[in-house]
Design a protein around this motif. Structure first.
Motif, mmCIF file in Angstrom:
data_model
loop_
_atom_site.group_PDB
_atom_site.id
_atom_site.type_symbol
_atom_site.label_atom_id
_atom_site.label_comp_id
_atom_site.label_asym_id
_atom_site.label_seq_id
_atom_site.Cartn_x
_atom_site.Cartn_y
_atom_site.Cartn_z
ATOM 1 N N GLU A 27 0.827 -1.191 0.000
ATOM 2 C CA GLU A 27 0.000 0.000 0.000
ATOM 3 C C GLU A 27 0.868 1.250 0.000
ATOM 4 N N LEU A 29 1.492 4.631 1.239
ATOM 5 C CA LEU A 29 1.041 5.331 2.435
ATOM 6 C C LEU A 29 0.929 6.829 2.167
ATOM 7 N N ASP A 73 1.433 10.457 9.038
ATOM 8 C CA ASP A 73 0.511 10.526 7.906
ATOM 9 C C ASP A 73 0.024 11.937 7.580
ATOM 10 N N ARG A 103 6.684 6.559 1.507
ATOM 11 C CA ARG A 103 6.540 5.406 2.390
ATOM 12 C C ARG A 103 5.597 4.381 1.755
ATOM 13 N N GLY A 105 3.688 0.628 2.631
ATOM 14 C CA GLY A 105 3.347 -0.373 3.631
ATOM 15 C C GLY A 105 3.367 -1.766 3.021
ATOM 16 N N SER A 107 2.344 -5.621 4.311
ATOM 17 C CA SER A 107 1.744 -6.355 5.416
ATOM 18 C C SER A 107 1.172 -7.681 4.940
ATOM 19 N N SER A 111 4.471 -11.297 4.556
ATOM 20 C CA SER A 111 5.254 -10.072 4.349
ATOM 21 C C SER A 111 6.744 -10.286 4.600
ATOM 22 N N THR A 148 6.312 -2.258 11.877
ATOM 23 C CA THR A 148 5.222 -1.500 12.484
ATOM 24 C C THR A 148 4.199 -2.387 13.179
ATOM 25 N N SER A 152 3.625 -6.517 9.718
ATOM 26 C CA SER A 152 3.556 -5.300 8.907
ATOM 27 C C SER A 152 4.848 -4.496 9.012
ATOM 28 N N GLU A 154 7.030 -0.915 7.147
ATOM 29 C CA GLU A 154 6.948 0.306 6.368
ATOM 30 C C GLU A 154 8.309 0.524 5.726
#
Length: 181
Positions: A27, A29, A73, A103, A105, A107, A111, A148, A152, A154
């Motif tokens: 994803e 971020l 964020d 950044r 992600g 997860s 991962s 994280t 997960s 980052e």
């Protein structure tokens, strides 16, 4: 002026759910804020200063000897940056890297396996616990990996390499899927 460059998120809306949504998820971020803090300040003291200037939800990641990345964020206003710079005066220097880094992600239950295809960092939770971070290479691209959560991570990468890293991660995920992971 129409000829001025306009900000465009590099990986705007990019998402990848491999195999099943629980196995691997990539994803893009939010391009909130990323600050590089250099100086003889400990993370606890830095965290206290972040709270004072309204950045309590930001995470602190080791980026080298007496160096930290502060990531979050929400975009940081110039006044917020000035307030943090003033609060850290004499203790540390702050450089805004928000415009220059992206950044991503990673997860899902696979991962760690996905990331192990591209880096030599031992991501076992007993060695690389939640909150840990490391500067490393994923393929030929310099990346900071931060854990994280249990499954997960980052990844923070220079903006100009974000699309290449995204393509590499998608390729590694497809390879893992073919391997039946």
């Amino acid at each position: 002026m129409p000829d001025l460059p306009q900000h465009r998120p590099v990986l705007a809306g990019a998402r990848y759910n491999g195999m099943t949504a629980a196995a691997i998820r990539l994803e893009a971020l939010p391009e909130g804020h990323l600050l590089h803090v250099l100086g003889a300040i400990e993370p606890v003291a830095l965290a206290a200063e972040l709270v004072k200037v309204g950045l309590a939800n930001s995470s602190i990641r080791k980026a080298g000897f007496r160096q930290w990345f502060v990531a979050g964020d929400a975009p940081l206003s110039p006044a917020g940056l000035d307030a943090l710079t003033a609060a850290l005066a004499g203790k540390a220097f702050v450089m805004d890297q928000s415009h220059g880094r992206v950044r991503i992600g990673v997860s899902g239950r696979s991962s760690r396996l996905l990331l192990s295809k591209g880096t030599v960092v031992d991501l076992d939770p007993a060695v690389f616990a939640e909150g840990s971070s490391a500067m490393t290479m994923v393929g030929h691209i310099s990346v900071q990996i931060a854990r994280t959560g249990d499954d997960s991570f980052e990844l923070t990468v220079l903006r100009s390499f974000a699309e290449s890293l995204w393509d590499e991660l998608r390729h590694m995920a497809a390879s893992a899927e073919k391997d039946g992971v």
